[in-house]
Design an enzyme around this catalytic site. Structure first.
Site, PDB file in Angstrom:
ATOM      1  N   GLU A  24       0.890  -1.178   0.000  1.00  0.00           N
ATOM      2  CA  GLU A  24       0.000   0.000   0.000  1.00  0.00           C
ATOM      3  C   GLU A  24       0.911   1.206   0.000  1.00  0.00           C
ATOM      4  O   GLU A  24       1.760   1.338   0.876  1.00  0.00           O
ATOM      5  CB  GLU A  24      -0.894   0.012   1.247  1.00  0.00           C
ATOM      6  N   CYS A  36      -1.886   8.969   3.981  1.00  0.00           N
ATOM      7  CA  CYS A  36      -1.835   8.609   2.555  1.00  0.00           C
ATOM      8  C   CYS A  36      -3.108   9.061   1.863  1.00  0.00           C
ATOM      9  O   CYS A  36      -3.119   9.323   0.674  1.00  0.00           O
ATOM     10  CB  CYS A  36      -1.646   7.108   2.417  1.00  0.00           C
TER      11      CYS A  36
END
Ligand code: NAP
Length: 514
Positions: free
Chosen positions: A276, A310
């Site tokens: 990720e 993020c």
């Protein structure tokens, strides 16, 4: 009254935990290999608070490649037993871990505020997310009955099953920004499915991973199933990627580190690498949106934890007819933020994580000026008085940057949001998609057709319409599967979603005949 009482109690428990932690500052923590506490031959490094670098939370081991190798070996040994433990027993252990974590939530949230600068609400949300991961993955494993599936038969005497089985040792490489939630999600995903792991926390946040390991051991995870090795990415991290006895890697962090590690790992033999990575998340605000809600959502999305998520919103495309009004509302909200020590009650924005982020922020502001973008709020570091020993900066709103500039295209990971105009929705969506990342995106509009078009055409894994609590942020385990498209992720399956656990398993077809 009841609500007020609960809130008072929340603050009291958090503040007690802050006080309690102050008296424990400066302890030395070990590496843990096969259940044994180990010291590194290279000595220790100080884990300091980004709010005040004179405050040392503790000293952690500068792990070496040898330490990482020994941890992989211990995990390999432990796999022999753990992989055969009944899935229901594993489920029970992880549920117990969730209970223990829940009992310690104020302590963990307080430590997190010290370690990575999250304010008390953000820190508690991080802890809650970690608890949710433990419970959700336990539920997934149970609902899927350990991933054993009866198959069809060609003849009466044939009995075939598809069984998902663990691979072996996984390296877990974690980022600083969700030091408990993401480390817990990755570690529990790998181990509840019968694998064993070596967990390497980010160098900025080793403490919360240490606490996670202690909770897992207390709940009954056997020694060697979860190993904990602190140390730098270029030594411990690199060994965990290069080691041939590692069966899989689960990584969350930047694209640069992730992409390099994936090619290194997959070059030597085909093995799973679940990554990720970064994002450059945008929000669209159309003229059919409620502008107050839009400004609130963007403000929270852009400046929650100082843009160091993020999923942070770092670009906003606003329809030209309402752009000025939107910018005014966003700037008003931003100017009211209280910045400071994140353990203080009303502080919204704590420090950036470290000196390098602090320097990046200053460079990003210079870069924005060079391309003639206009800074309508912020753009400065804070150095005086209570800010003197930390990495504090002002949240920043920029407008009218060239579409191909760094501020519009690259992940900055600091509290800077750029607002750009658009004429029609097609144009806005194409700009949203015109970056290498595809993590999250948001839209504000009261027109269902606009929202439908947004859902259809935006190339990102997590989409929100009219989310006031954070236009692009705040995915909840079991509600919003958290997945990156394009350069934001490698697997196309989201954390906290129904397809996460099978990534840690390979299929075996088992057939017997009467
Ligand atoms: P990072 O610098 O890439 O570090 C992530 C982890 O990789 C750390 O443990 C780091 O160790 C380690 N590492 C560094 N170099 C390595 C190497 N050569 N080999 C193996 N491991 C190595 O990321 P970060 O600054 O901690 O986190 C921020 C980034 O993570 C942002 O890009 C953000 O978008 C991304 N992120 C993505 C998600 C998502 O779900 N998509 C969630 C959170 C964060 P050291 O700390 O020792 O350097």
């Amino acid at each position: 009254m009841k609500g007020v009482g609960r809130e008072t109690e929340f603050h009291k428990q958090y503040e007690d935990a802050v006080q309690a932690f102050r008296s424990k500052l400066g302890a030395t923590y070990p590496i843990i290999i096969g259940g044994i506490e180990v010291k590194s031959t290279e000595g220790t490094f100080a884990d300091t608070s980004p709010s005040d670098t004179n405050v040392t939370l503790g000293y952690f081991q500068k792990g070496t490649r040898e330490d990482a190798k020994r941890a992989v070996e211990a995990a390999r040994e432990a796999f022999k037993g753990w992989s055969l433990v009944d899935y229901e027993k594993r489920v029970a252990i992880f549920r117990k871990a969730a209970d223990y974590m829940s009992e310690r939530k104020f302590k963990l949230a307080a430590e997190m505020s010290f370690e990575n600068g999250k304010n008390r609400y953000e820190a508690m949300a991080d802890v809650d997310e970690a608890i949710d991961f433990l419970r959700y993955y336990a539920m997934q494993l149970e609902e899927n009955q350990g991933y054993v599936h009866e198959m069809s038969k060609l003849i009466q005497s044939e009995h075939a099953k598809s069984v998902l089985r663990p691979y072996g040792v996984w390296s877990v490489i974690a980022p600083f920004n969700f030091p408990l939630a993401i480390a817990t999600g990755m570690t529990s995903g790998a181990t509840i499915t019968g694998n064993t792991v070596v967990l390497k926390p980010a160098t900025d946040t080793p403490l919360l991973s240490y606490e996670l390991c202690q909770i897992l051991y207390l709940a009954g995870v056997p020694p060697g199933v979860v190993n904990y090795v602190t140390g730098s990415g270029s030594t411990v991290g690199a060994e965990l990627v290069e080691n041939k006895d590692v069966a899989g890697v689960v990584f969350t962090g930047s694209y640069d580190v992730g992409a390099r590690s994936i090619s290194e790992f997959e070059n030597s033999s085909p093995r799973p690498f679940v990554a990720e990575m970064g994002g450059k998340n945008a929000t669209i605000v159309t003229e059919k949106a409620d502008l107050d809600k839009s400004a609130e959502g963007v403000f929270r999305g852009a400046f929650g934890f100082g843009g160091q998520k993020c999923s942070a919103c770092s670009r906003v495309y606003v329809q030209s007819s309402v752009k000025d009004e939107f910018v005014k509302k966003l700037t008003e909200k931003t100017s009211q933020i209280k910045i400071g020590d994140p353990t203080e009650k009303d502080v919204f924005l704590g420090p950036l994580i470290n000196e390098s982020a602090y320097k990046n922020y200053q460079q990003d502001i210079e870069d924005a000026k060079k391309v003639d973008a206009k800074i309508v709020f912020g753009g400065e570091i804070l150095k005086d008085g209570k800010y003197a020993n930390g990495y504090f900066v002002k949240p920043t709103v920029v407008v009218d940057a060239p579409e191909d500039s760094k501020i519009v295209k690259s992940e900055l990971f600091v509290p800077i949001v750029v607002v750009e105009p658009f004429q029609n929705l097609e144009e806005a969506i194409s700009k949203v998609n015109d970056v290498v990342y595809g993590l999250t995106a948001g839209i504000f509009s009261n027109d269902k057709n606009e929202i439908e078009k947004f859902f259809e055409k935006v190339e990102a894994g997590v989409l929100y319409a009219n989310r006031t609590s954070g236009s692009t942020t705040g995915a909840v385990v079991g509600v919003q599967s958290f997945v990156g498209w394009k350069k934001s992720g490698s697997s196309g399956k989201g954390a906290g979603g129904p397809w996460y656990l099978p990534q840690f398993l390979h299929e075996q077809s088992q057939t017997f005949y009467d």
